[in-house]
Design a protein around this motif. Structure first.
Motif, PDB file in Angstrom:
ATOM      1  N   CYS A 161      56.021  28.568  54.484  1.00 50.75           N
ATOM      2  CA  CYS A 161      55.028  28.076  53.526  1.00 50.75           C
ATOM      3  C   CYS A 161      54.608  29.147  52.532  1.00 50.75           C
ATOM      4  CB  CYS A 161      53.767  27.602  54.255  1.00 50.75           C
ATOM      5  SG  CYS A 161      54.009  26.207  55.377  1.00 50.75           S
ATOM      6  N   ILE A 162      54.404  28.719  51.282  1.00 46.55           N
ATOM      7  CA  ILE A 162      53.640  29.487  50.312  1.00 46.55           C
ATOM      8  C   ILE A 162      52.236  28.896  50.279  1.00 46.55           C
ATOM      9  CG2 ILE A 162      53.306  29.915  47.843  1.00 46.55           C
ATOM     10  CD1 ILE A 162      56.265  30.289  47.553  1.00 46.55           C
ATOM     11  N   PHE A 163      51.249  29.762  50.365  1.00 46.78           N
ATOM     12  CA  PHE A 163      49.849  29.340  50.379  1.00 46.78           C
ATOM     13  C   PHE A 163      49.168  29.828  49.112  1.00 46.78           C
ATOM     14  CE2 PHE A 163      45.404  30.453  51.759  1.00 46.78           C
ATOM     15  CZ  PHE A 163      44.940  29.139  51.821  1.00 46.78           C
ATOM     16  N   GLN A 168      40.476  36.105  48.045  1.00 45.94           N
ATOM     17  CA  GLN A 168      41.303  37.161  48.615  1.00 45.94           C
ATOM     18  C   GLN A 168      41.264  37.162  50.136  1.00 45.94           C
ATOM     19  OE1 GLN A 168      43.395  39.166  46.911  1.00 45.94           O
ATOM     20  NE2 GLN A 168      44.085  40.050  48.850  1.00 45.94           N
ATOM     21  N   VAL A 169      40.104  36.902  50.729  1.00 44.98           N
ATOM     22  CA  VAL A 169      39.982  36.923  52.186  1.00 44.98           C
ATOM     23  C   VAL A 169      40.878  35.869  52.832  1.00 44.98           C
ATOM     24  CG1 VAL A 169      37.957  35.378  52.238  1.00 44.98           C
ATOM     25  CG2 VAL A 169      38.345  36.996  54.112  1.00 44.98           C
ATOM     26  N   MET A 179      52.287  33.426  56.510  1.00 44.41           N
ATOM     27  CA  MET A 179      52.551  32.714  55.274  1.00 44.41           C
ATOM     28  C   MET A 179      52.825  33.697  54.140  1.00 44.41           C
ATOM     29  SD  MET A 179      49.458  29.892  55.548  1.00 44.41           S
ATOM     30  CE  MET A 179      50.179  28.454  54.757  1.00 44.41           C
ATOM     31  N   THR A 180      53.505  33.229  53.117  1.00 46.29           N
ATOM     32  CA  THR A 180      53.601  33.946  51.855  1.00 46.29           C
ATOM     33  C   THR A 180      52.452  33.447  50.995  1.00 46.29           C
ATOM     34  OG1 THR A 180      56.004  34.099  52.015  1.00 46.29           O
ATOM     35  CG2 THR A 180      55.018  34.368  49.823  1.00 46.29           C
ATOM     36  N   ALA A 181      51.550  34.321  50.584  1.00 45.59           N
ATOM     37  CA  ALA A 181      50.319  33.882  49.927  1.00 45.59           C
ATOM     38  C   ALA A 181      50.248  34.358  48.489  1.00 45.59           C
ATOM     39  CB  ALA A 181      49.106  34.369  50.706  1.00 45.59           C
ATOM     40  N   ILE A 182      49.720  33.485  47.633  1.00 46.33           N
ATOM     41  CA  ILE A 182      49.530  33.781  46.218  1.00 46.33           C
ATOM     42  C   ILE A 182      48.053  33.627  45.893  1.00 46.33           C
ATOM     43  CG2 ILE A 182      49.982  32.986  43.868  1.00 46.33           C
ATOM     44  CD1 ILE A 182      52.747  32.084  44.782  1.00 46.33           C
ATOM     45  N   LEU A 183      47.450  34.684  45.369  1.00 49.60           N
ATOM     46  CA  LEU A 183      46.063  34.606  44.921  1.00 49.60           C
ATOM     47  C   LEU A 183      46.028  33.879  43.582  1.00 49.60           C
ATOM     48  CD1 LEU A 183      43.076  35.452  45.354  1.00 49.60           C
ATOM     49  CD2 LEU A 183      43.599  37.494  43.992  1.00 49.60           C
TER      50      LEU A 183
END
Length: 200
Positions: A161-163, A168-169, A179-183
């Motif tokens: 998943c990309i989240f 930021q938290v 997960m791969t996360a994008i702010l």
């Protein structure tokens, strides 16, 4: 391999425009800032997201705390339907991701009562494959349990998943749990970052 895109809702797919909302109610800037600080950006609002407090609790609490603003507090809670607005890009974006074959899920901190007011009006929801809403689950981001609930309920893997979230938290937690996360800082930047993964 990325198979799913998971979105936060507030300030990602909808504008949580609480200051403009209060200006629209006729509040001056001093009152807008007071209510922002004392109502919206508080532990009480977090308890709304957790599903352990209600709008009626808010009416009582803040009328007792600020009796001089009794009418303004009533107006704030009575018109809460208007505190969010769906972004124009939300439905087309999700439709585009679905057309490319991705699963699309919602993982949102959101109170029960306003979910029942707002979410039937969100046009993008029909395009999604599932949703986790904190108020109903009694757990909020960035707690690990809500991310694991997404995984178990829908049979997906966090590592696939990309989240996308504006806090930021929550991004740091998502990364920690695989997960791969994008702010999220804006729509065009999101498209650019997704493009780096070959998406969009």
């Amino acid at each position: 391999m990325i198979k799913n895109i998971v979105f936060d809702v507030g300030d990602v797919l909808v504008d949580f425009c609480y200051r403009d909302y209060m200006r629209g109610l006729g509040f001056d800037e001093e009152l807008v800032e007071l209510f922002s600080k004392e109502i919206v950006l508080t532990e009480f609002w977090h308890e709304l997201d957790l599903g352990v407090k209600t709008i009626d609790d808010g009416r009582i609490l803040y009328t007792e705390k600020f009796p001089q603003y009794k009418e303004e507090i009533k107006k704030f809670w009575d018109n809460i339907m208007d505190i969010v607005k769906e972004y124009d890009y939300a439905k087309p974006l999700i439709h585009e991701l679905k057309e490319q074959g991705y699963g699309v899920y919602i993982l949102s901190n959101y109170p029960i009562e306003t979910t029942e007011m707002h979410w039937p009006t969100f046009t993008f929801l029909k395009e999604t494959d599932g949703r986790i809403i904190s108020g109903y689950e009694k757990i909020t981001k960035p707690d690990e349990g809500i991310y694991r609930l997404l995984e178990s309920r829908f049979g997906i893997k966090l590592e696939e998943c990309i989240f996308v979230d504006d806090r930021q938290v929550n991004i740091e937690a998502a990364n920690k749990f695989g997960m791969t996360a994008i702010l999220f800082t804006g729509y065009e930047d999101l498209r650019k970052q997704l493009g780096e993964f070959g998406i969009l």
